[in-house]
Structures are given as C-alpha cells and as structure tokens.
Design a protein around this motif. Structure first.
Motif, PDB file in Angstrom:
ATOM      1  N   THR A  34       0.843  -1.188   0.000  1.00  0.00           N
ATOM      2  CA  THR A  34       0.000   0.000   0.000  1.00  0.00           C
ATOM      3  C   THR A  34       0.881   1.241   0.000  1.00  0.00           C
ATOM      4  O   THR A  34       2.106   1.178   0.146  1.00  0.00           O
ATOM      5  CB  THR A  34      -0.903   0.012   1.223  1.00  0.00           C
ATOM      6  OG1 THR A  34      -0.077   0.029   2.396  1.00  0.00           O
ATOM      7  CG2 THR A  34      -1.823  -1.221   1.252  1.00  0.00           C
ATOM      8  N   ILE A  35       0.192   2.394  -0.134  1.00  0.00           N
ATOM      9  CA  ILE A  35       0.945   3.657  -0.116  1.00  0.00           C
ATOM     10  C   ILE A  35       1.683   3.818   1.192  1.00  0.00           C
ATOM     11  O   ILE A  35       2.848   4.241   1.220  1.00  0.00           O
ATOM     12  CB  ILE A  35       0.000   4.845  -0.378  1.00  0.00           C
ATOM     13  CG1 ILE A  35      -0.556   4.787  -1.814  1.00  0.00           C
ATOM     14  CG2 ILE A  35       0.723   6.177  -0.167  1.00  0.00           C
ATOM     15  CD1 ILE A  35      -1.612   5.841  -2.109  1.00  0.00           C
ATOM     16  N   ILE A  36       1.007   3.479   2.326  1.00  0.00           N
ATOM     17  CA  ILE A  36       1.682   3.622   3.616  1.00  0.00           C
ATOM     18  C   ILE A  36       2.894   2.714   3.702  1.00  0.00           C
ATOM     19  O   ILE A  36       3.922   3.060   4.295  1.00  0.00           O
ATOM     20  CB  ILE A  36       0.705   3.373   4.793  1.00  0.00           C
ATOM     21  CG1 ILE A  36       1.383   3.744   6.119  1.00  0.00           C
ATOM     22  CG2 ILE A  36       0.240   1.932   4.773  1.00  0.00           C
ATOM     23  CD1 ILE A  36       1.756   5.173   6.241  1.00  0.00           C
ATOM     24  N   ASP A  37       2.827   1.520   3.041  1.00  0.00           N
ATOM     25  CA  ASP A  37       3.995   0.637   3.005  1.00  0.00           C
ATOM     26  C   ASP A  37       5.162   1.320   2.294  1.00  0.00           C
ATOM     27  O   ASP A  37       6.324   1.226   2.727  1.00  0.00           O
ATOM     28  CB  ASP A  37       3.648  -0.673   2.293  1.00  0.00           C
ATOM     29  CG  ASP A  37       2.740  -1.574   3.119  1.00  0.00           C
ATOM     30  OD1 ASP A  37       2.872  -1.548   4.348  1.00  0.00           O
ATOM     31  OD2 ASP A  37       1.925  -2.302   2.526  1.00  0.00           O
ATOM     32  N   CYS A  38       4.849   2.016   1.178  1.00  0.00           N
ATOM     33  CA  CYS A  38       5.917   2.723   0.447  1.00  0.00           C
ATOM     34  C   CYS A  38       6.487   3.860   1.277  1.00  0.00           C
ATOM     35  O   CYS A  38       7.694   4.123   1.263  1.00  0.00           O
ATOM     36  CB  CYS A  38       5.373   3.245  -0.877  1.00  0.00           C
ATOM     37  SG  CYS A  38       5.020   1.943  -2.105  1.00  0.00           S
TER      38      CYS A  38
ATOM     39  N   CYS B  88      10.040  20.781  -3.172  1.00  0.00           N
ATOM     40  CA  CYS B  88       8.913  19.868  -3.305  1.00  0.00           C
ATOM     41  C   CYS B  88       9.165  18.959  -4.488  1.00  0.00           C
ATOM     42  O   CYS B  88       9.542  19.427  -5.562  1.00  0.00           O
ATOM     43  CB  CYS B  88       7.607  20.634  -3.500  1.00  0.00           C
ATOM     44  SG  CYS B  88       6.159  19.535  -3.642  1.00  0.00           S
ATOM     45  N   THR B  89       8.964  17.660  -4.290  1.00  0.00           N
ATOM     46  CA  THR B  89       9.221  16.669  -5.333  1.00  0.00           C
ATOM     47  C   THR B  89       7.968  15.846  -5.574  1.00  0.00           C
ATOM     48  O   THR B  89       7.383  15.300  -4.626  1.00  0.00           O
ATOM     49  CB  THR B  89      10.375  15.732  -4.933  1.00  0.00           C
ATOM     50  OG1 THR B  89      11.534  16.512  -4.639  1.00  0.00           O
ATOM     51  CG2 THR B  89      10.687  14.739  -6.046  1.00  0.00           C
ATOM     52  N   GLU B  90       7.574  15.762  -6.824  1.00  0.00           N
ATOM     53  CA  GLU B  90       6.433  14.924  -7.174  1.00  0.00           C
ATOM     54  C   GLU B  90       6.919  13.521  -7.492  1.00  0.00           C
ATOM     55  O   GLU B  90       7.859  13.344  -8.271  1.00  0.00           O
ATOM     56  CB  GLU B  90       5.694  15.524  -8.368  1.00  0.00           C
ATOM     57  CG  GLU B  90       5.016  16.853  -8.036  1.00  0.00           C
ATOM     58  CD  GLU B  90       4.235  17.427  -9.214  1.00  0.00           C
ATOM     59  OE1 GLU B  90       4.309  16.829 -10.316  1.00  0.00           O
ATOM     60  OE2 GLU B  90       3.548  18.455  -9.054  1.00  0.00           O
ATOM     61  N   VAL B  91       6.261  12.521  -6.901  1.00  0.00           N
ATOM     62  CA  VAL B  91       6.610  11.121  -7.126  1.00  0.00           C
ATOM     63  C   VAL B  91       5.356  10.409  -7.621  1.00  0.00           C
ATOM     64  O   VAL B  91       4.643   9.741  -6.854  1.00  0.00           O
ATOM     65  CB  VAL B  91       7.150  10.458  -5.843  1.00  0.00           C
ATOM     66  CG1 VAL B  91       7.705   9.068  -6.158  1.00  0.00           C
ATOM     67  CG2 VAL B  91       8.223  11.310  -5.188  1.00  0.00           C
ATOM     68  N   PRO B  92       5.039  10.558  -8.900  1.00  0.00           N
ATOM     69  CA  PRO B  92       3.802   9.941  -9.399  1.00  0.00           C
ATOM     70  C   PRO B  92       3.832   8.421  -9.321  1.00  0.00           C
ATOM     71  O   PRO B  92       2.805   7.786  -9.108  1.00  0.00           O
ATOM     72  CB  PRO B  92       3.711  10.452 -10.835  1.00  0.00           C
ATOM     73  CG  PRO B  92       5.104  10.848 -11.200  1.00  0.00           C
ATOM     74  CD  PRO B  92       5.732  11.328  -9.942  1.00  0.00           C
ATOM     75  N   ASP B  93       5.021   7.821  -9.523  1.00  0.00           N
ATOM     76  CA  ASP B  93       5.140   6.371  -9.387  1.00  0.00           C
ATOM     77  C   ASP B  93       5.566   6.088  -7.959  1.00  0.00           C
ATOM     78  O   ASP B  93       6.736   6.210  -7.599  1.00  0.00           O
ATOM     79  CB  ASP B  93       6.157   5.838 -10.383  1.00  0.00           C
ATOM     80  CG  ASP B  93       6.257   4.310 -10.365  1.00  0.00           C
ATOM     81  OD1 ASP B  93       5.587   3.680  -9.517  1.00  0.00           O
ATOM     82  OD2 ASP B  93       7.019   3.763 -11.192  1.00  0.00           O
ATOM     83  N   ILE B  94       4.608   5.731  -7.128  1.00  0.00           N
ATOM     84  CA  ILE B  94       4.858   5.615  -5.679  1.00  0.00           C
ATOM     85  C   ILE B  94       5.933   4.586  -5.375  1.00  0.00           C
ATOM     86  O   ILE B  94       6.685   4.709  -4.400  1.00  0.00           O
ATOM     87  CB  ILE B  94       3.545   5.275  -4.954  1.00  0.00           C
ATOM     88  CG1 ILE B  94       2.502   6.366  -5.235  1.00  0.00           C
ATOM     89  CG2 ILE B  94       3.757   5.143  -3.456  1.00  0.00           C
ATOM     90  CD1 ILE B  94       1.124   6.038  -4.706  1.00  0.00           C
ATOM     91  N   ALA B  95       6.032   3.564  -6.206  1.00  0.00           N
ATOM     92  CA  ALA B  95       7.028   2.518  -5.950  1.00  0.00           C
ATOM     93  C   ALA B  95       8.446   3.066  -5.977  1.00  0.00           C
ATOM     94  O   ALA B  95       9.367   2.455  -5.427  1.00  0.00           O
ATOM     95  CB  ALA B  95       6.876   1.396  -6.980  1.00  0.00           C
ATOM     96  N   ASN B  96       8.678   4.227  -6.607  1.00  0.00           N
ATOM     97  CA  ASN B  96      10.015   4.824  -6.663  1.00  0.00           C
ATOM     98  C   ASN B  96      10.359   5.621  -5.420  1.00  0.00           C
ATOM     99  O   ASN B  96      11.488   6.087  -5.276  1.00  0.00           O
ATOM    100  CB  ASN B  96      10.129   5.752  -7.877  1.00  0.00           C
ATOM    101  CG  ASN B  96      10.319   4.967  -9.166  1.00  0.00           C
ATOM    102  OD1 ASN B  96      10.834   3.853  -9.147  1.00  0.00           O
ATOM    103  ND2 ASN B  96       9.877   5.547 -10.276  1.00  0.00           N
ATOM    104  N   LEU B  97       9.368   5.817  -4.537  1.00  0.00           N
ATOM    105  CA  LEU B  97       9.608   6.670  -3.375  1.00  0.00           C
ATOM    106  C   LEU B  97      10.800   6.214  -2.545  1.00  0.00           C
ATOM    107  O   LEU B  97      11.618   7.045  -2.128  1.00  0.00           O
ATOM    108  CB  LEU B  97       8.341   6.744  -2.514  1.00  0.00           C
ATOM    109  CG  LEU B  97       8.408   7.706  -1.322  1.00  0.00           C
ATOM    110  CD1 LEU B  97       8.630   9.141  -1.805  1.00  0.00           C
ATOM    111  CD2 LEU B  97       7.122   7.612  -0.490  1.00  0.00           C
ATOM    112  N   PRO B  98      10.984   4.909  -2.277  1.00  0.00           N
ATOM    113  CA  PRO B  98      12.158   4.494  -1.478  1.00  0.00           C
ATOM    114  C   PRO B  98      13.489   4.835  -2.151  1.00  0.00           C
ATOM    115  O   PRO B  98      14.512   4.948  -1.483  1.00  0.00           O
ATOM    116  CB  PRO B  98      11.980   2.978  -1.336  1.00  0.00           C
ATOM    117  CG  PRO B  98      10.517   2.755  -1.480  1.00  0.00           C
ATOM    118  CD  PRO B  98      10.073   3.760  -2.505  1.00  0.00           C
TER     119      PRO B  98
END
Length: 680
Positions: A66-70, A241-251
C-alpha cells in the motif's frame, strides 16, 4: 574546489585566459550536523494499493504494497542511508511524526515517556533492529476512525482528513528536540492535498534551521503553488517539493535529501558577475561522491592584476553550500618594438642600426636581429651583426641590394614581437693595382710580358671579370681572373711589337657594374749595335769597335791596319737607349780608309740606326770614293776585275735592319763593311 591552471601568480599575455581544474563532492569527512524528522501521511487514502509494490507489508497491518507501506519503506531507507554519509551523526538526531486529520509525534525509544529524538542506529530495546524503524513500522491508517503510531507509545489521530497544518506543527515540535544541529531536515510525505487548514501560522513558527522537503506521493498529489500546498511548505522553509507519481520509486527518491550533489560551477573575474561553467566532465549535476574536471574561458583581459575565482555549488545532508578557489594572475603587456630605419650604406661596410623596445612590465627581455635579402641580392650573400643581441649595433653584408632587418623581442610571456626595417646597400667598386711588371719597365720588343694585377672588393659576395688594354693599338683582351671572396688577381700576357712607351690599363669589374682601373707604363725598345769595321771571307776582322745597347756604349779606336785588306783611321762606335722613350740610337764612323792595298780610298764614312716610337730606320753618309763625292744617296761603284763598292746600303733581313755606309764585295768573296749599324 581547485584551480589547476593558471597557477596562482602566473604571468600571462593579454587576451582570454583558460581556467581549468577539478571539483568534487562527497569525498571529504562529513560533519554530523543534520537532524532528520520523518513525517508520514496516515490518512485513509494511504491504504490504497500500489501496483508495482513496495516489498510487501511494511507496517504489519495485513495489507500488502500500500501507499503507507511505500512511505514506511522510504523513511527506513532514508534512515539507513543517513548512517552512510555521516552528516546525520550517531547521536540522537532522528524523529518521527504522523498526520491525518490531526498529527502526533512519535515515541522513538523504550524509556518511560515520549522520546522524540533518537540516534538513527539506536537499538535501546535490544531487538536487533533500529528503534526508529520500529516506530516507522508501527504507522497505521484509519480502521476505526483512528490512525497513528503504535510504537513505543501509541498515539492516535482522528480520521480521516489531510491536515497539513497539524503535520507542520508536529514536525516542528520534534525538530525542536534535535538541539545542537546546524540543520534540521523534515521529510514531509503526502498522497493528497490539504483539506483546507490555514498553514500560514504553523509555517511562521518553523525555526530558520528547519527545512521541509515535501513529497507529493502518487497521482492524487501535486506540488502546486496555491495556498496550503506542499509547494508552499517547501518554499517557506527553504526546502524543495518533489512529485513522485510512481509511488514505488519513493524508497529510491527519498534518500536524495541527504545525498551529496555537485550542482554547478561558476567563474568570477575581478569580482564581477558569476558566469556558469558549462564545460564540465562528466556533466553536472553529479551525485557524490564524485569528481569532475572543468574548463572555462575568460573574456579578453588587459594588462594588470586580475583575480579569477571558481565556485563549486552543491548540497548534502548539511544543506546547500559552496566553496571557492581564487588565483591572482598578472596580465603582461607585450613589448613595443621599433626596428628604426630605414637604413642605408655600402656593401661590405658596417652600417649602424638602432632599435628601441618599451616594456614597462617586464619581466625580462631577449632581443635579436636578423636580416633577410629582399631584392637585388646575389645568391650566397651573407650578413653579420656586430652584436645581434644588442639594440644598437652594426650590420655588414657581403653584397649590395635591399634587405629586410627584423628586430625580434621576447619577454618570456607574450608571443615574440617583431618589427622590421629596410636596409639598402649600394655596390662598392673593387680596387686594383698592377704589381708586375714594375711601372716604367723597359722591355725588349717581342718579349712576352706577363701582367699581374691583384684586386680587392669589400663586397665579398661579388664575382669579377677583367680586361687589359695594352696601349699599343692591339685589341683589348679579357684577362684571366682567379679569386676568393674579397680578393683576386687579373692576369694576362702580351708581346709588344710597337716601340716606345705604352700605357697599359687593367680594368676589373664586379658583377654589379662597379669597376676600377689600374694604369702602368711600359717602354718597349729594340736593341741596337754599331761598329766601325768588320770583314768576312779570306780575312776576318771582327766588328771593331763593337758598341751594343743596352747598356749604353761609346767606343773609339785610333786606327786599324790589316795589310792587303784595310787601313783605317779613327774608328768610332756608339749605342744608346733612352729609357724614358725607348729610343735606341746606334752610330758608327770612320775618318778615312784605304782598302785592298790602296785600290779603294774612302773619306768621311758614318752610319746611324734609330729605333723609336716612329719605327726603325737607318741612314748613312759617305764623303768620297776614290775621289768621287757620294753623300747620302745609295748605290754602288764597280772596280773592274776587283770588287764592287756598295754605299749607303739599308738591308732588312730576318726582322732586323742593317745600315752599311760602305760594303765592299770582292770577286774572291771577301766582304768588308765600314760604319755599320743594326737594330734587332
């Protein structure tokens, strides 16, 4: 940051200067001066699934990827990364906060009460993991109208809005506990937009040493400019501020807030505007640890001192920063050179030349002259300077013509400076003398006379010819020249046939038309002889007296008696050479004679032979023969059955002239000559 070239203190010529060097980031010993506060969005929407996943169920709520997991995985990754660069030290410098409709601070340690700050690698409960990771793993989203953090003390948040103002306040509270740090970074994550709470007040309460780096996570969030936005939070606090549209890339993205990065290089000249340096290898920006090489060109720099400063700009966990290296250089003006001139002179003769050089800023000068032919100069010509390194000197060239003088000056900094001048040299005629034969030589007609005329020429590159005029009416001839540079000899031989003085002219000419003539006088003469009596045949009487010239001779004999042949009185013979004119005169005389036993009597007998510039001639005179007057006319008298008497007889034979006043030829072959002379 390092400037490699030009060296500090370098002296360079005017014009653009190339500046090169190296810059690096992330290669020094980091300063543990940064605190990290991880702020998680635990609103209900963060329970949405992420198709690409974030390594499963990070927070243990039973929901995978989930998003919270990312968010949790990204925060933990950032925490682990913080241990590597060293800007976040191993003292308490990290904390956690969460927000939804409200916000809570995290208890990051097992001790009693809330511990808002801990070390990134702390394991106070001895579980083998990082305490802060446990707190991050405990983040939960609304399941019963509450969200929050379970560990170490559970803190709940009302569900389910997105209250940026509450999140800012909670993060500021945690940052306030990270004392002693120069910089405090808040990583503020949200998958949506604020529900409208005014964030102006909370932002105003954020200390200057706290920077919010906001991340718009997923498609439902943006870095927009309007009020109460993630962009406003970043702008107000000095973050981004950084936009991360692909949440999987957040880490992968989140650790970038503390990574070192070399962002740009600039060049300043004399404190002027900073000019971006674009020739950087490898190109910027560059994440650390990294090193790059750069090259930049200044504008044209005039003479004088100039300061060149290159600044490297970058960022790391300690925030943005820069470092500058400056070198001071001196621009050296080139020397001003004047070769002087134009110059003129003669070949083979030193010509004074004088150049001038102005160079107030040195540092040192080397000067040198050189000369090259331009026109009218024969091949092989050479030039020499009195001192080619001196500004005032002389130049001597072996041939006439037009030359170019070049004065070269080098100050050791600028390209060599050259100025030119014209040198025009005129031809110098050779000088010639005649050394053989000696002037005024008296020379016998027909003798081969060798003339030797040495010459000199200060134009040592000249070649020469010569001619000889013998002054006797014969054609002018070309002499034989033998020479070496600067000198030689003209030679010729001649046999004179014309008597008298002759003016001999030897003319030497150089290949440029210059000439000189030497003059010599020779006196050509013909030897002569005079005698009073001689006889051949049955009776021989040698020439008596016999006068030859040269040398001059004057002989007298009282008489001579040869019985049956001749009885003569007062015999005279005289021969002289005038060395001034070459005239030879031979005279002979007999006062009276009785020949052949008295058959022939003669009185007053005399002859003269002359050789001079007018030619060769003879004359004679006889008084009487057997009483008959004779005079100067020529002829003969026969004595029957005895002899023939020839008088005043001139004979040319074998190139000689004979003059006989009396010649008697008997029938028996006896010859008697009285008063004879000859030129030979």
């Amino acid at each position: 940051m390092s400037i490699n070239t030009p060296a500090d203190g370098a002296v360079l010529p005017p014009g653009p200067v190339t500046v090169s060097g190296t810059a690096s980031v992330g290669q020094g010993q980091p300063v543990p001066s940064t605190a990290l506060i991880y702020v998680l969005d635990v609103s209900a929407s963060t329970g949405a699934a992420v198709p690409a996943g974030c390594s499963g169920d990070q927070n243990g709520d039973g929901l995978l990827n989930t998003i919270i997991d990312c968010e949790v995985l990204a925060a933990k990754t950032l925490n682990n990364e913080a241990l590597s660069p060293g800007t976040v030290g191993t003292i308490p410098q990290v904390g956690v906060a969460a927000f939804a409709n409200g916000a809570v601070t995290g208890d990051v340690g097992p001790a009693a009460g809330d511990q808002l700050i801990t070390a990134p690698d702390a394991d106070e409960d001895g579980t083998g993991g990082h305490d802060v990771d446990q707190v991050l793993n405990s983040a939960f989203i609304a399941t019963a109208n509450l969200a929050g953090l379970h560990q170490f003390t559970e803190h709940n948040i009302p569900c389910c809005a997105t209250n940026f103002a509450a999140g800012i306040t909670a993060a500021t509270t945690v940052a306030g506990q990270a004392s002693g740090n120069l910089r405090k970074i808040v990583v503020f994550l949200s998958d949506g937009f604020s529900t409208g709470e005014d964030i102006t007040g909370p932002l105003a309460a954020v200390p200057a040493d706290v920077d919010f780096f906001t991340f718009a996570v997923g498609q439902g969030s943006r870095c927009v400019v309007p009020a109460n936005s993630l962009q406003q939070i970043a702008d107000a606090t000095g973050g981004t501020c950084t936009e991360v549209p692909d949440i999987a890339n957040l880490p992968n993205i989140l650790p970038g807030v503390i990574n070192s990065q070399l962002t740009s290089l600039t060049l300043r000249v004399d404190g002027g505007a900073a000019t971006p340096i674009t020739n950087v290898t490898p190109p910027l920006p560059r994440n650390g640890p990294a090193s790059v090489n750069y090259t930049a060109n200044t504008g044209a720099l005039a003479a004088g001192l100039h300061t060149l400063c290159v600044t490297a700009n970058g960022t790391d966990g300690g925030g943005p920063g820069s470092v500058t290296d400056c070198h001071t250089i001196r621009i050296n003006a080139p020397p001003v050179v004047d070769a002087g001139g134009p110059y003129s002179g003669q070949e083979g003769t030193p010509v004074a030349i004088a150049g001038s050089v102005t160079d107030p800023d040195g540092p040192s000068l080397t000067t040198g002259w050189e000369v090259v032919p331009v026109s009218g100069v024969d091949p092989g010509a050479t030039c020499a300077f009195g001192n080619a390194s001196a500004l005032s000197t002389t130049v001597t060239c072996t041939d006439d013509g037009t030359y170019q003088l070049r004065l070269r000056v080098n100050d050791g900094v600028n390209p060599e400076v050259v100025d030119t001048a014209t040198l025009t040299l005129t031809n110098v005629a050779p000088a010639v003398t005649i050394t053989a034969p000696p002037n005024g030589s008296v020379i016998s007609r027909g003798s081969l006379v060798t003339f030797t005329a040495p010459f000199t020429d200060i134009g040592t590159n000249d070649t020469h010819t010569c001619t000889v005029d013998f002054g006797d009416g014969s054609p002018v001839v070309a002499g034989n020249v033998t020479e070496a540079p600067g000198s030689g000899t003209c030679g010729s031989s001649h046999a004179f046939t014309v008597l008298g003085p002759h003016t001999v002219l030897v003319t030497v000419r150089d290949d440029d038309g210059g000439s000189a003539t030497a003059v010599l006088t020779v006196i050509i003469f013909a030897p002569a002889e005079a005698w009073a009596i001689s006889a051949n045949g049955l009776v021989t009487i040698p020439k008596t007296p016999d006068a030859l010239c040269p040398p001059n001779s004057d002989l007298t004999q009282v008489g001579l008696n040869v019985p049956g042949v001749a009885s003569v009185n007062a015999l005279n013979a005289r021969c002289t050479l005038d060395r001034a004119t070459g005239t030879t005169v031979a005279t002979s005389s007999v006062d009276g004679a009785s020949l052949l036993g008295g058959l022939i009597t003669i009185s007053t007998i005399e002859s003269t032979c002359v050789a001079d510039a007018n030619g060769v001639r003879g004359s004679s005179r006889v008084g009487t023969i057997n009483g008959t007057p004779i005079g100067t006319g020529s002829g003969s008298i026969s004595i029957p059955l005895v002899a023939t008497v020839f008088f005043n007889q001139t004979v040319n034979s074998g190139g000689q002239l004979f003059q006989h006043a009396i010649r008697v030829q008997t029938l028996l072959g006896q010859e008697i000559i009285l008063a004879g002379c000859r030129v030979f």
